[in-house]
Design an enzyme around this catalytic site. Structure first.
Site, PDB file in Angstrom:
ATOM      1  N   LYS A 171      47.228  84.500  20.974  1.00  0.00           N
ATOM      2  CA  LYS A 171      46.488  83.498  21.779  1.00  0.00           C
ATOM      3  C   LYS A 171      45.977  84.131  23.061  1.00  0.00           C
ATOM      4  CE  LYS A 171      47.295  79.989  19.086  1.00  0.00           C
ATOM      5  NZ  LYS A 171      46.286  79.570  18.159  1.00  0.00           N
ATOM      6  N   LYS A 262      46.559  85.935   6.787  1.00  0.00           N
ATOM      7  CA  LYS A 262      47.336  84.945   6.026  1.00  0.00           C
ATOM      8  C   LYS A 262      46.590  83.625   5.874  1.00  0.00           C
ATOM      9  CE  LYS A 262      49.861  82.753   9.719  1.00  0.00           C
ATOM     10  NZ  LYS A 262      50.983  82.115  10.257  1.00  0.00           N
ATOM     11  N   LYS A 265      46.184  76.883   8.250  1.00  0.00           N
ATOM     12  CA  LYS A 265      45.529  75.579   8.316  1.00  0.00           C
ATOM     13  C   LYS A 265      44.223  75.661   9.101  1.00  0.00           C
ATOM     14  CE  LYS A 265      49.853  72.944   8.095  1.00  0.00           C
ATOM     15  NZ  LYS A 265      50.959  72.583   8.987  1.00  0.00           N
TER      16      LYS A 265
HETATM   17  P1  AMP Z   1      53.369  75.607   9.887  1.00  0.00           P
HETATM   18  O1  AMP Z   1      52.311  74.977   9.070  1.00  0.00           O
HETATM   19  O2  AMP Z   1      52.846  76.663  10.826  1.00  0.00           O
HETATM   20  O3  AMP Z   1      54.265  74.627  10.549  1.00  0.00           O
HETATM   21  O4  AMP Z   1      54.296  76.435   8.855  1.00  0.00           O
HETATM   22  C1  AMP Z   1      55.330  75.842   8.089  1.00  0.00           C
HETATM   23  C2  AMP Z   1      56.005  76.884   7.252  1.00  0.00           C
HETATM   24  O5  AMP Z   1      55.079  77.485   6.349  1.00  0.00           O
HETATM   25  C3  AMP Z   1      56.656  78.043   8.027  1.00  0.00           C
HETATM   26  O6  AMP Z   1      57.913  78.332   7.468  1.00  0.00           O
HETATM   27  C4  AMP Z   1      55.715  79.200   7.815  1.00  0.00           C
HETATM   28  O7  AMP Z   1      56.376  80.452   7.853  1.00  0.00           O
HETATM   29  C5  AMP Z   1      55.194  78.917   6.407  1.00  0.00           C
HETATM   30  N1  AMP Z   1      53.847  79.475   6.208  1.00  0.00           N
HETATM   31  C6  AMP Z   1      52.708  79.119   6.845  1.00  0.00           C
HETATM   32  N2  AMP Z   1      51.659  79.836   6.388  1.00  0.00           N
HETATM   33  C7  AMP Z   1      52.154  80.679   5.433  1.00  0.00           C
HETATM   34  C8  AMP Z   1      51.564  81.676   4.584  1.00  0.00           C
HETATM   35  N3  AMP Z   1      50.255  81.926   4.608  1.00  0.00           N
HETATM   36  N4  AMP Z   1      52.376  82.341   3.724  1.00  0.00           N
HETATM   37  C9  AMP Z   1      53.713  82.088   3.667  1.00  0.00           C
HETATM   38  N5  AMP Z   1      54.323  81.158   4.448  1.00  0.00           N
HETATM   39  C10 AMP Z   1      53.565  80.456   5.314  1.00  0.00           C
END
Ligand code: AMP
Ligand code: TRP
Length: 404
Positions: A171, A262, A265
């Site tokens: 960021k 990666k 969202k």
């Molecule tokens: P978040 O949407 O950032 O709250 O992520 C929720 C969970 O999804 C966390 O445990 C992240 O590590 C996992 N996560 C998010 N994006 C990925 C990705 N591209 N590959 C694997 N795990 C992911």
């Protein structure tokens, strides 16, 4: 109350008999800490990592931000293993899964959108197969102890460690990249974003968590949580449990359109597969995935990131981690046929989730009830830990809620 769905997917099937829990000494538990269940379809990878029985029951905690419909990365990196852990854990294991809305507001959120997304995320946790009879499913903002313990831990958190967190650094880099004509850049960097990992540590440490199932991007945050727990215990007495990380077999699912970053969202529209996508949408997006012009199918993450990401998708959707073997099985396929095969496994692996999500998400009364009950259970446990922490530091404790 909504009727219970009979789940068509073995990996989301509940009610298995389970064998005793096993545990590793290492902080990162790379495979499942539980033995195989005896009464439901088995994943093909080995589940146990050690034969040493645990001395205490495990407490599993994890969180997801309500910042949009979860995508395939969230599913394979987190949600799928939350459900697998639920289905494999012995009854003595406690499972807590949290919609981390306080984390979500470290980026600007429209209040109405956030309200809806909190509810939708709760619906998705149920749709993927989590059961309220087995897990505490709750929203972070309904448990004040998260913010309170965060403050306490922030008095122990070295700012140089926080400044080294990758999420903060990216960021910071974004803001430094802004043109001088955009003076707003650095003022967008807020204290809440800087202290984000301290709140995450509070989430975890409030529940005596032993195991945190997350994707690879969270490992650094988990190291900080472990270090803060250690620091607190050395200073004020052994109250907090030092948690281990439990990485999903799918550590990092990559973007479809830019397979060296990666899936996220906030990525480009066609870069993700969301859990509420229709079969035709999933097929379309996989067909549009960026690959390469090298003939044939092979597995090489460096040289062929796009193809390898798709090979991993087949593996992760079908509980296999022999990616080279999968690639060899697809060797003779043209790129179009290969992508169709990838789409088949994704469509099959996500079967039923979209329909279940659509069914539950409209039922605001039901979801409110689930959230209320979850928060009640979480508050009880969180306030117990917070009380011990405050007492040990010589401070006042929250009054217990009156029973009248
Ligand atoms: P978040 O949407 O950032 O709250 O992520 C929720 C969970 O999804 C966390 O445990 C992240 O590590 C996992 N996560 C998010 N994006 C990925 C990705 N591209 N590959 C694997 N795990 C992911
Ligand atoms: N930071 C995590 C993410 O972005 C979400 C999260 C917040 C979390 N608190 C947590 C994950 C506690 C595991 C445990 O994905």
């Amino acid at each position: 109350m909504l009727p219970v769905r009979i789940c068509s997917n073995a990996s989301r099937h509940v009610g298995c008999k389970v064998a005793p829990l096993t545990r590793r000494a290492l902080p990162i538990a790379s495979k499942y800490p539980f033995q195989k269940p005896t009464s439901c379809d088995q994943p093909k990878r080995s589940l146990s990592t050690s034969t040493t029985p645990p001395t205490h029951p495990e407490v599993i905690f994890s969180g997801i931000q309500p910042t949009g419909v979860p995508h395939l990365g969230n599913y394979l990196g987190a949600l799928k293993q939350w459900v697998d852990l639920q289905n494999l854990a012995p009854p003595s294991t406690e499972l807590l899964y949290c919609v981390v809305d306080l984390h979500a507001i470290t980026q600007p959120q429209d209040p109405n959108d956030l309200r809806r997304r909190r509810q939708d995320t709760m619906a998705m946790l149920l749709a993927v197969g989590l059961k309220t009879e087995r897990c505490v499913i709750f929203e972070q903002s309904r448990v004040a102890a998260h913010s309170q313990l965060m403050w306490v831990l922030s008095t122990l958190a070295p700012t140089n460690l926080l400044a080294r967190q990758t999420q903060w650094k990216s960021k910071l880099a974004e803001s430094e990249d802004r043109s001088p004509l955009d003076p707003d850049g650095s003022s967008k960097l807020k204290l809440g974003l800087f202290s984000y990992p301290v709140l995450q540590a509070a989430d975890i440490l409030l529940y005596g968590t032993t195991l945190v199932p997350v994707g690879e991007d969270q490992v650094q945050h988990l190291e900080l949580a472990r270090s803060l727990a250690g620091k607190f215990n050395r200073t004020f007495g052994k109250i907090l449990v030092v948690p281990k990380v439990k990485l999903a077999p799918a550590k990092r699912v990559m973007s479809l359109t830019n397979p060296t970053s990666k899936m996220s969202k906030s990525g480009a529209v066609n870069s993700q597969i969301n859990l509420d996508h229709s079969e035709s949408e999933i097929r379309l997006r996989i067909r549009g995935a960026l690959t390469d012009s090298i003939p044939g199918i092979s597995y090489d993450r460096e040289a062929r990131p796009g193809v390898s990401n798709l090979v991993e998708m087949i593996g992760n959707m079908t509980n296999r981690d022999d990616f080279e073997v999968i690639a060899r099985e697809c060797e003779g396929l043209g790129m179009k046929e290969f992508k169709d095969r990838v789409a088949d496994s994704v469509v099959e692996g996500l079967k039923g989730i979209k329909e279940e999500y659509e069914r539950i998400k409209g039922d605001a009364g039901y979801l409110e009830e689930i959230s209320r009950i979850g928060a009640e259970k979480a508050n009880r446990k969180a306030n117990e830990t917070l009380g011990k922490v405050m007492e040990a530091m010589g401070m006042g404790v929250n009054p217990a809620p009156s029973s009248s």
